[in-house]
Design an enzyme around this catalytic site. Structure first.
Site, PDB file in Angstrom:
ATOM      1  N   TYR A 194       0.922   3.513   2.204  1.00  0.00           N
ATOM      2  CA  TYR A 194       1.436   3.602   3.585  1.00  0.00           C
ATOM      3  C   TYR A 194       2.671   2.699   3.761  1.00  0.00           C
ATOM      4  O   TYR A 194       3.714   3.140   4.258  1.00  0.00           O
ATOM      5  CB  TYR A 194       0.342   3.204   4.592  1.00  0.00           C
ATOM      6  CG  TYR A 194       0.924   2.668   5.871  1.00  0.00           C
ATOM      7  CD1 TYR A 194       1.572   3.515   6.776  1.00  0.00           C
ATOM      8  CD2 TYR A 194       0.903   1.294   6.163  1.00  0.00           C
ATOM      9  CE1 TYR A 194       2.161   3.012   7.933  1.00  0.00           C
ATOM     10  CE2 TYR A 194       1.487   0.793   7.308  1.00  0.00           C
ATOM     11  CZ  TYR A 194       2.111   1.657   8.192  1.00  0.00           C
ATOM     12  OH  TYR A 194       2.702   1.157   9.319  1.00  0.00           O
ATOM     13  N   SER A 208       0.881  -1.178   0.000  1.00  0.00           N
ATOM     14  CA  SER A 208       0.000   0.000   0.000  1.00  0.00           C
ATOM     15  C   SER A 208       0.912   1.220   0.000  1.00  0.00           C
ATOM     16  O   SER A 208       2.123   1.100   0.251  1.00  0.00           O
ATOM     17  CB  SER A 208      -0.874   0.029   1.259  1.00  0.00           C
ATOM     18  OG  SER A 208      -0.084   0.335   2.404  1.00  0.00           O
TER      19      SER A 208
HETATM   20  P1  NAD Z   1      -1.852   6.557  15.387  1.00  0.00           P
HETATM   21  O1  NAD Z   1      -2.333   7.181  14.131  1.00  0.00           O
HETATM   22  O2  NAD Z   1      -2.851   6.195  16.424  1.00  0.00           O
HETATM   23  O3  NAD Z   1      -0.732   7.492  16.072  1.00  0.00           O
HETATM   24  C1  NAD Z   1       0.173   8.258  15.336  1.00  0.00           C
HETATM   25  C2  NAD Z   1       0.350   9.578  16.083  1.00  0.00           C
HETATM   26  O4  NAD Z   1       1.289  10.371  15.381  1.00  0.00           O
HETATM   27  C3  NAD Z   1      -0.957  10.373  16.146  1.00  0.00           C
HETATM   28  O5  NAD Z   1      -1.197  10.818  17.452  1.00  0.00           O
HETATM   29  C4  NAD Z   1      -0.728  11.526  15.174  1.00  0.00           C
HETATM   30  O6  NAD Z   1      -1.418  12.701  15.560  1.00  0.00           O
HETATM   31  C5  NAD Z   1       0.790  11.685  15.239  1.00  0.00           C
HETATM   32  N1  NAD Z   1       1.391  12.244  14.026  1.00  0.00           N
HETATM   33  C6  NAD Z   1       1.237  11.838  12.744  1.00  0.00           C
HETATM   34  N2  NAD Z   1       1.931  12.614  11.920  1.00  0.00           N
HETATM   35  C7  NAD Z   1       2.572  13.535  12.679  1.00  0.00           C
HETATM   36  C8  NAD Z   1       3.424  14.620  12.397  1.00  0.00           C
HETATM   37  N3  NAD Z   1       3.757  14.957  11.154  1.00  0.00           N
HETATM   38  N4  NAD Z   1       3.913  15.359  13.426  1.00  0.00           N
HETATM   39  C9  NAD Z   1       3.565  15.071  14.708  1.00  0.00           C
HETATM   40  N5  NAD Z   1       2.738  14.062  15.032  1.00  0.00           N
HETATM   41  C10 NAD Z   1       2.228  13.296  14.017  1.00  0.00           C
HETATM   42  O7  NAD Z   1      -1.008   5.257  14.951  1.00  0.00           O
HETATM   43  P2  NAD Z   1      -0.488   4.056  15.875  1.00  0.00           P
HETATM   44  O8  NAD Z   1      -1.362   2.900  15.665  1.00  0.00           O
HETATM   45  O9  NAD Z   1      -0.199   4.540  17.231  1.00  0.00           O
HETATM   46  O10 NAD Z   1       0.884   3.740  15.135  1.00  0.00           O
HETATM   47  C11 NAD Z   1       2.089   4.387  15.539  1.00  0.00           C
HETATM   48  C12 NAD Z   1       3.243   3.864  14.693  1.00  0.00           C
HETATM   49  O11 NAD Z   1       3.336   2.449  14.852  1.00  0.00           O
HETATM   50  C13 NAD Z   1       3.047   4.147  13.211  1.00  0.00           C
HETATM   51  O12 NAD Z   1       4.236   4.603  12.646  1.00  0.00           O
HETATM   52  C14 NAD Z   1       2.659   2.803  12.639  1.00  0.00           C
HETATM   53  O13 NAD Z   1       3.139   2.682  11.338  1.00  0.00           O
HETATM   54  C15 NAD Z   1       3.335   1.831  13.582  1.00  0.00           C
HETATM   55  N6  NAD Z   1       2.602   0.553  13.656  1.00  0.00           N
HETATM   56  C16 NAD Z   1       1.306   0.512  14.111  1.00  0.00           C
HETATM   57  C17 NAD Z   1       0.639  -0.719  14.136  1.00  0.00           C
HETATM   58  C18 NAD Z   1      -0.788  -0.851  14.586  1.00  0.00           C
HETATM   59  O14 NAD Z   1      -1.353  -1.961  14.473  1.00  0.00           O
HETATM   60  N7  NAD Z   1      -1.415   0.185  15.108  1.00  0.00           N
HETATM   61  C19 NAD Z   1       1.320  -1.891  13.717  1.00  0.00           C
HETATM   62  C20 NAD Z   1       2.630  -1.791  13.261  1.00  0.00           C
HETATM   63  C21 NAD Z   1       3.278  -0.562  13.239  1.00  0.00           C
HETATM   64  N1  USQ Z   2      -8.854  -7.621   6.996  1.00  0.00           N
HETATM   65  C1  USQ Z   2     -10.001  -8.401   6.977  1.00  0.00           C
HETATM   66  N2  USQ Z   2     -11.120  -7.887   7.514  1.00  0.00           N
HETATM   67  C2  USQ Z   2     -11.179  -6.652   8.077  1.00  0.00           C
HETATM   68  C3  USQ Z   2      -9.997  -5.863   8.111  1.00  0.00           C
HETATM   69  C4  USQ Z   2      -8.852  -6.389   7.559  1.00  0.00           C
HETATM   70  O1  USQ Z   2     -10.010  -9.532   6.490  1.00  0.00           O
HETATM   71  O2  USQ Z   2     -12.255  -6.260   8.546  1.00  0.00           O
HETATM   72  C5  USQ Z   2      -7.603  -8.175   6.435  1.00  0.00           C
HETATM   73  C6  USQ Z   2      -6.913  -7.260   5.427  1.00  0.00           C
HETATM   74  O3  USQ Z   2      -7.428  -7.433   4.121  1.00  0.00           O
HETATM   75  C7  USQ Z   2      -5.459  -7.706   5.590  1.00  0.00           C
HETATM   76  C8  USQ Z   2      -5.357  -8.095   7.061  1.00  0.00           C
HETATM   77  O4  USQ Z   2      -6.691  -8.311   7.512  1.00  0.00           O
HETATM   78  O5  USQ Z   2      -5.238  -8.864   4.842  1.00  0.00           O
HETATM   79  C9  USQ Z   2      -4.687  -7.051   7.947  1.00  0.00           C
HETATM   80  O6  USQ Z   2      -5.364  -5.795   7.819  1.00  0.00           O
HETATM   81  P1  USQ Z   2      -5.246  -4.695   8.974  1.00  0.00           P
HETATM   82  O7  USQ Z   2      -6.078  -3.533   8.567  1.00  0.00           O
HETATM   83  O8  USQ Z   2      -5.505  -5.331  10.290  1.00  0.00           O
HETATM   84  O9  USQ Z   2      -3.678  -4.365   8.960  1.00  0.00           O
HETATM   85  P2  USQ Z   2      -2.784  -3.538   7.941  1.00  0.00           P
HETATM   86  O10 USQ Z   2      -3.552  -2.834   6.914  1.00  0.00           O
HETATM   87  O11 USQ Z   2      -1.712  -4.464   7.461  1.00  0.00           O
HETATM   88  O12 USQ Z   2      -2.123  -2.421   8.860  1.00  0.00           O
HETATM   89  C10 USQ Z   2      -1.941  -2.558  10.265  1.00  0.00           C
HETATM   90  C11 USQ Z   2      -1.619  -1.163  10.806  1.00  0.00           C
HETATM   91  C12 USQ Z   2      -0.318  -0.674  10.188  1.00  0.00           C
HETATM   92  C13 USQ Z   2       0.785  -1.689  10.455  1.00  0.00           C
HETATM   93  C14 USQ Z   2       0.388  -3.075   9.964  1.00  0.00           C
HETATM   94  C15 USQ Z   2       1.355  -4.135  10.445  1.00  0.00           C
HETATM   95  O13 USQ Z   2      -2.690  -0.275  10.508  1.00  0.00           O
HETATM   96  O14 USQ Z   2       0.038   0.582  10.753  1.00  0.00           O
HETATM   97  O15 USQ Z   2       1.967  -1.311   9.820  1.00  0.00           O
HETATM   98  O16 USQ Z   2      -0.889  -3.434  10.549  1.00  0.00           O
HETATM   99  S1  USQ Z   2       1.542  -5.431   9.268  1.00  0.00           S
HETATM  100  O17 USQ Z   2       0.209  -5.892   8.884  1.00  0.00           O
HETATM  101  O18 USQ Z   2       2.305  -6.471   9.900  1.00  0.00           O
HETATM  102  O19 USQ Z   2       2.189  -4.871   8.103  1.00  0.00           O
END
Ligand code: NAD
Ligand code: USQ
Length: 413
Positions: A188, A186
């Site tokens: 992202y 994606s």
């Molecule tokens: P989130 O969107 O809840 O938190 C991100 C925070 O960063 C927010 O509070 C937002 O306001 C702030 N932010 C974004 N852009 C900014 C900028 N330019 N300046 C200052 N602040 C800014 O996301 P999250 O779920 O807490 O994820 C945090 C990190 O962890 C991300 O980089 C994400 O890629 C990574 N991550 C998350 C997951 C997940 O499942 N949530 C999984 C793997 C990795």
């Molecule tokens: N999916 C479903 N049903 C849903 C939502 C998602 O089947 O209702 C599937 C998606 O198609 C995908 C998988 O579940 O195959 C994961 O989707 P997700 O939305 O849970 O996760 P993803 O988009 O990969 O992103 C999330 C976080 C991102 C982080 C990533 C870790 O939003 O910030 O980087 O998980 S990872 O997946 O290991 O790359």
């Protein structure tokens, strides 16, 4: 330690900031509150009622005596303020969560694609550039993603760190270590792959110490710290853009919505509970790379599951029906995923796995706030390829709306 937490108002950043503060670290949160703005843009918010950031911090001080400072700053746009803040606060560590993190949001339209690229790459680059310009030795701990690997393993286990390869030309073989080939799925995920090059460059050229945590999908919501008081409650994203799969299934089960599996649910993904996210970040903070070691790459996940298996687990736990929807994403329908995560386990991480009690705890939180759910926002509407949906959706009645149903194997002309 003095720790700057960029993105410390978000889903992973907020509990991490509290955890680090509770462990005696001096924490400064930097966040531009853009995630709260995106809630407004999408017209959909956290299932849990999150307090304004200053209320959160006042409650934390009142309950624990620990102070956390907050600076509202855009890391992608306000370079001079970021540099000045680094020079004034002189953190030992900068934990970097501050990126637009939703894959579906990043695929909505050219506006969100461009925002995600500009925000994530400029934010990361500004941080590295400012640290270098400041001349301070500040360890960067970045929250990256397992998605940089593309979820395809070519039959190998994805290594923690670097891939050992043998390169061959007509005359000789050379053995070396390389970064695992990136394969973003994606816009992202593309920004996370590009972050990796920024890290490689600044670690090599400017001798920055950098740890890149390749994190799996985070599930759960509260931690011991955020559960102390409702004013500290963590975000719970459930909508089709920001909700991640397991939390969505748990929320859907809680409100009586069918579990929304994309395609056959044969996608295998890596997972980690939010309790472990905060512990892993502290382990990374306490174990920095040495100068000139190169970027320390760590797989931050504890288990892998197929999406359909998760749906079956949640379904049997809460009696929810499973709905197989046509997949709005462009991703492999079935994949295997083997990941090496020894590093964090060896440092003492005791994984919080998908056991019944933890799953029911999340369902309980979702039930408590079920009245805040806008059910019209549950189905994912962001599509990877406009107009390219192979299976004609079927429609079933039963809940608040008609929902498209995709039956695996039943391709309709
Ligand atoms: P989130 O969107 O809840 O938190 C991100 C925070 O960063 C927010 O509070 C937002 O306001 C702030 N932010 C974004 N852009 C900014 C900028 N330019 N300046 C200052 N602040 C800014 O996301 P999250 O779920 O807490 O994820 C945090 C990190 O962890 C991300 O980089 C994400 O890629 C990574 N991550 C998350 C997951 C997940 O499942 N949530 C999984 C793997 C990795
Ligand atoms: N999916 C479903 N049903 C849903 C939502 C998602 O089947 O209702 C599937 C998606 O198609 C995908 C998988 O579940 O195959 C994961 O989707 P997700 O939305 O849970 O996760 P993803 O988009 O990969 O992103 C999330 C976080 C991102 C982080 C990533 C870790 O939003 O910030 O980087 O998980 S990872 O997946 O290991 O790359």
């Amino acid at each position: 330690m003095k720790i700057m937490v960029l993105g410390g108002d978000g889903f992973c950043g907020w509990p991490t900031a509290l955890y680090l503060s509770s462990r005696g670290h001096d924490v400064l949160i930097v966040d531009n509150l853009s995630r709260r703005d995106i809630d407004n843009e999408l017209g959909c918010g956290s299932l849990t009622p999150i307090s304004p950031v200053m209320t959160r911090l006042a409650a934390w001080k009142e309950l624990t005596g620990f102070s956390i400072r907050f600076v509202n700053l855009d890391a992608a746009l306000e370079y001079d303020r970021l540099l000045a803040l680094i020079n004034e606060y002189t953190p030992e560590v900068a934990v970097h969560f501050a990126e637009q993190r939703s894959a579906p949001y990043s695929m909505k339209s050219s506006k969100q694609k461009r925002y995600t690229v500009n925000n994530n790459l400029n934010g990361t680059h500004n941080l590295l550039c400012a640290i270098s310009e400041s001349g301070h030795d500040i360890h960067v701990v970045h929250l990256g993603t397992m998605g940089v690997y593309g979820y395809g393993t070519a039959g190998l286990q994805i290594p923690g760190g670097y891939l050992k390869v043998k390169m061959t030309d007509e005359k000789k073989d050379v053995k070396t270590n390389i970064m695992y080939p990136p394969r973003p799925g994606s816009v992202y995920h593309l920004t996370k792959c590009q972050d990796a090059l920024l890290f490689q460059y600044y670690a090599g050229n400017d001798f920055l110490r950098i740890t890149d945590l390749h994190q799996g999908i985070v599930w759960g919501t509260n931690t011991s710290e955020t559960a102390l008081d409702e004013r500290l409650i963590n975000r719970f994203d459930y909508d089709g853009d920001y909700g991640t799969v397991l939390n969505r299934f748990l929320m859907q089960a809680a409100i009586g919505h069918p579990l929304t599996v994309h395609g056959t649910g044969g996608q295998t993904r890596a997972f980690i509970n939010i309790h472990d996210t905060v512990r892993c970040v502290e382990l990374a903070v306490l174990n920095p790379p040495v100068i000139n070691e190169g970027v320390k790459i760590i797989n931050q996940m504890t288990e892998t599951h197929k999406i359909r298996d998760l749906a079956k687990i949640v379904s049997s736990l809460a009696g929810a029906p499973i709905l197989y929807l046509e997949n709005p994403r462009n991703e492999a329908a079935e994949n295997d995923l083997a990941v090496e995560n020894k590093y964090l386990l060896n440092l003492g991480l005791n994984p919080t796995t998908l056991e019944k009690g933890r799953l029911l705890e999340v369902i309980g939180i979702a039930k408590k706030y079920a009245g805040r759910c806008d059910t019209s926002r549950i189905i994912c509407t962001s599509r990877w390829r406009k107009g390219e949906i192979s299976a004609k959706p079927q429609y079933i009645r039963g809940y608040q709306k008609y929902v498209p149903l995709y039956v695996p194997g039943e391709e309709t002309k």
